[in-house]
Design a protein around this motif. Structure first.
Motif, PDB file in Angstrom:
ATOM      1  N   THR A 422     -36.740  27.787 -36.451  1.00  0.00           N
ATOM      2  CA  THR A 422     -36.730  29.246 -36.363  1.00  0.00           C
ATOM      3  C   THR A 422     -38.167  29.730 -36.252  1.00  0.00           C
ATOM      4  N   ALA A 544     -35.451  30.753 -27.643  1.00  0.00           N
ATOM      5  CA  ALA A 544     -35.100  30.563 -29.047  1.00  0.00           C
ATOM      6  C   ALA A 544     -36.036  31.336 -29.967  1.00  0.00           C
ATOM      7  N   SER A 545     -37.301  31.488 -29.573  1.00  0.00           N
ATOM      8  CA  SER A 545     -38.237  32.244 -30.403  1.00  0.00           C
ATOM      9  C   SER A 545     -37.994  33.744 -30.305  1.00  0.00           C
ATOM     10  N   ARG A 548     -33.203  34.813 -32.062  1.00  0.00           N
ATOM     11  CA  ARG A 548     -32.809  33.878 -33.103  1.00  0.00           C
ATOM     12  C   ARG A 548     -31.297  33.824 -33.260  1.00  0.00           C
ATOM     13  N   GLU A 549     -30.625  34.956 -33.085  1.00  0.00           N
ATOM     14  CA  GLU A 549     -29.182  35.000 -33.296  1.00  0.00           C
ATOM     15  C   GLU A 549     -28.439  34.099 -32.316  1.00  0.00           C
ATOM     16  N   PHE A 552     -28.915  30.504 -33.367  1.00  0.00           N
ATOM     17  CA  PHE A 552     -28.780  30.259 -34.797  1.00  0.00           C
ATOM     18  C   PHE A 552     -27.826  29.084 -35.044  1.00  0.00           C
TER      19      PHE A 552
END
Length: 680
Positions: A422, A544-545, A548-549, A552
């Motif tokens: 994350t 992805a950075s 996040r959802e 996840f």
């Protein structure tokens, strides 16, 4: 099938019928089965030898009996007109001297580029090799002491063709390199009597095929070279063999040793030349080798069971020994990582933390550290700058040595980080199973992160400094180093907290990696695949950075194909059934320990944890039972789409398509897929 006056030289010499369908090879050569004979089968018309007649003198303008008759001269002229082969022969004689000089000039450039750019294949003694080039068309003295002049010229020319193909990026040669490779293959004498030139040619061809992305061929060529050098070492050496010739053969053996560890065929293979079984001496120093003074200093033989010598190295005179030893360490690391790494323990029910005695990771790390500690500061980067060794003309050997070291550190450090963290994640160990049951010593994960990302930055810096010093490095191995560094520089660029914000130059380093790979892919075909892989990796890290959802709960299991590309090999796990057939217990290392401990004092809400992250945080699964079922099915194919149509786990392996590939050598068709199915 028809029988005509057209026949091959072998059948004509044996005075047997040459049966064919108008194209080579004929039935007789096919039955022989030898690759060399099949390649050499060429159908020609019979050569009719005639006694010297008046027409021969007419062509010179005079005859023994007097002036030339006009009619006879006219007939001779018409005969020349209808003899294109004769015209070509005359033209070849007129241009032979200039073309031969041009050929030798290009081979000389290729040999010089080879010695500089490929220190891992340090078998070419440049003075004697260049001296031998003048024998290509003339009467040759066999410097190997094993074969006649004709065989010497043929195998030497094969090595020349292979060097021209491999070093084409530095020659600006527009001739098709695959044609050079075909010429090199046709000149080898593997079946009859392997010699040093033949083995060296196979090694050069293997490196070329690897650079072209044809890894199966590279692996096969490397294997033939290994078996040939073993056979050659088993034969008694002629009394005329000099010390220099012995050292050339010795270095050719160590080049086979390196290629055995460099070229993998889709997944880790057993080593053909394990170091404990080697009983030859280490390569002599560069100065002694150049001057042919191979016994002026004492270089001990390898004792049985000894991994490497314990000498300290204060300079690069014995850089080839350092590279060979480094490759032995690198191969063990790559075998472990490609075979499953931390997720595939040799003791199935035991969870050994990497910092504990008895762990594979720690044993590999200590072997790498012991090898590095015997290097003086003057041969280490960044303790000593690349420019210093560039001024001494040894920048590439220095760079290669340090690239091996930092690549090893990168692979070891990457094994325990989350594949997709994350944006707020910090170094704390793995977040996907098998999780660790013990808490790491204070600062352990922070130190591993520093080593990992500093090594990726150092690899980039080495290649950048070589360019700045006008000594660019662009070989398949250096390209793979740049690709590996790019994956980690992209990682820390989008997830800076994974190195605690210490990678301040991540953006510049990643940009430099892409510039290098962009240039590299125009020189080597395999670079196109690495370019595509790094583009995909960057897109994944960037998305992805930012979102996040959407990502996840995604772990390594969702990106197995992409991870296989990054890890250099399409590794797979044994199924439980396969494990049982091997007499081993079922693999439970994919399951987390019952009561794993956190590396943080905040253990969450009582749910199992992985590092600083609870299972629910990492996977999005609240029920531990559901999580365990999810873990057990990790090895199944999972296609994850990010909503934009990107299948991050699509099947696109690093090497040639290994799903139903049809592998064919130049002479014998071999259905790789059918063979694999039969084995399974």
């Amino acid at each position: 099938m028809v029988r005509t006056t057209i026949a091959c030289a072998r059948c004509r010499k044996a005075k047997i019928k040459c049966v064919h369908d108008g194209l080579p090879p004929c039935q007789s050569c096919m039955k022989e089965g030898s690759a060399r004979i099949i390649h050499a089968c060429t159908l020609t018309r019979p050569i009719i030898k005639r006694k010297k007649s008046l027409a021969a003198y007419i062509s010179l303008g005079t005859s023994e009996s007097g002036p030339v008759e006009p009619g006879a001269a006219s007939w001779t002229q018409r005969r020349k007109t209808f003899s294109p082969d004769r015209q070509r022969e005359i033209g070849e004689k007129e241009n032979s001297n200039s073309s031969q000089k041009e050929f030798i000039h290009r081979v000389t450039k290729a040999a010089n580029a080879f010695v500089i750019q490929f220190p891992e294949l340090n078998f070419l003694h440049l003075p004697s090799f260049l001296q031998g080039l003048k024998y290509l068309n003339g009467d040759a003295v066999d410097i190997t002491g094993q074969h006649n002049a004709t065989s010497y010229r043929a195998t030497l020319k094969g090595l020349c063709f292979a060097l021209l193909a491999l070093c084409a990026p530095w020659l600006e040669d527009e001739h098709p390199t695959d044609d050079y490779i075909l010429s090199a293959r046709s000149s080898m004498s593997i079946i009859d009597h392997p010699d040093v030139f033949t083995i060296q040619t196979l090694l050069v061809i293997a490196m070329y095929e690897w650079g072209c992305g044809r890894t199966f061929k590279a692996w096969a060529d490397s294997g033939m070279a290994i078996r040939s050098i073993q056979l050659l070492n088993a034969l008694p050496k002629p009394r005329s063999t000099t010390e220099l010739q012995s050292e050339i053969q010795n270095r050719t053996f160590w080049a086979c040793f390196v290629m055995d560890r460099l070229v993998f065929c889709g997944k880790p293979q057993p080593l053909a030349l394990p170091l404990p079984s080697v009983e030859v001496h280490w390569p002599v120093g560069q100065r002694d080798f150049a001057f042919g003074q191979t016994t002026s200093r004492f270089y001990p033989h390898i004792e049985y069971g000894t991994s490497m010598d314990q000498a300290n190295y204060s300079d690069l005179d014995r850089v080839y020994t350092l590279i060979v030893q480094g490759y032995d360490v690198w191969s063990k690391i790559l075998q472990w990582v490609a075979g499953g790494g931390r997720r595939r323990q040799p003791v199935r029910h035991q969870f050994v933390s990497p910092w504990e005695r008895g762990s594979i990771w720690l044993s590999l790390y200590e072997e790498l550290r012991e090898w590095r500690e015997r290097h003086d500061v003057c041969v280490r980067f960044p303790d000593t700058a690349v420019e210093v060794h560039a001024s001494l003309g040894q920048a590439h050997g220095f760079a290669y040595l340090n690239l091996i070291y930092h690549l090893c550190r990168l692979f070891l450090g990457r094994e325990y980080i989350p594949f997709l963290p994350t944006p707020t994640s910090e170094p704390s160990g793995p977040v996907d199973p098998p999780l660790l049951a013990l808490e790491a010593p204070p600062g352990w994960w922070e130190e591993r992160a520093y080593e990992l990302f500093s090594s990726s930055a150092h690899i980039t810096d080495i290649l950048r400094r070589l360019d700045a010093a006008a000594a660019p490095f662009s070989t398949p191995f250096s390209g793979f180093c740049a690709f590996s560094a790019a994956t980690m520089n992209s990682y820390v660029l989008y997830f800076p907290r994974m190195n605690l914000g210490r990678s301040m130059n991540a953006a510049a380093d990643f940009k430099a990696d892409k510039v290098y790979l962009d240039r590299f892919r125009r020189q080597w075909e395999i670079g196109a695949r690495w370019w595509t892989a790094i583009e995909t990796t960057q897109q994944l890290h960037e998305k992805a950075s930012r979102d996040r959802e959407k990502f996840f709960g995604k772990t390594r299991a969702d990106f197995q194909a992409l991870e296989a590309i990054i890890n250099h090999s399409a590794s797979t796990f044994l199924s439980d059934a396969e494990a049982d057939t091997h007499g081993e217990p079922q693999d439970h290392t994919r399951d987390p320990p019952i009561t794993p401990r956190s590396n943080s004092v905040n253990d969450g809400l009582g749910a199992p944890v992985a590092g600083n992250h609870s299972v629910s945080e990492v996977t999005g699964v609240q029920d531990p039972t559901q999580y365990q079922l999810q873990v057990q099915s990790q090895h199944d194919t999972i296609l994850y789409y990010d909503g934009d149509g990107n299948a991050w786990n699509a099947i696109w392996p690093l090497w040639e398509d290994q799903m139903g590939i049809s592998f064919e050598s130049e002479t014998v068709p071999w259905d790789y897929a059918a063979h694999s199915a039969a084995v399974v």
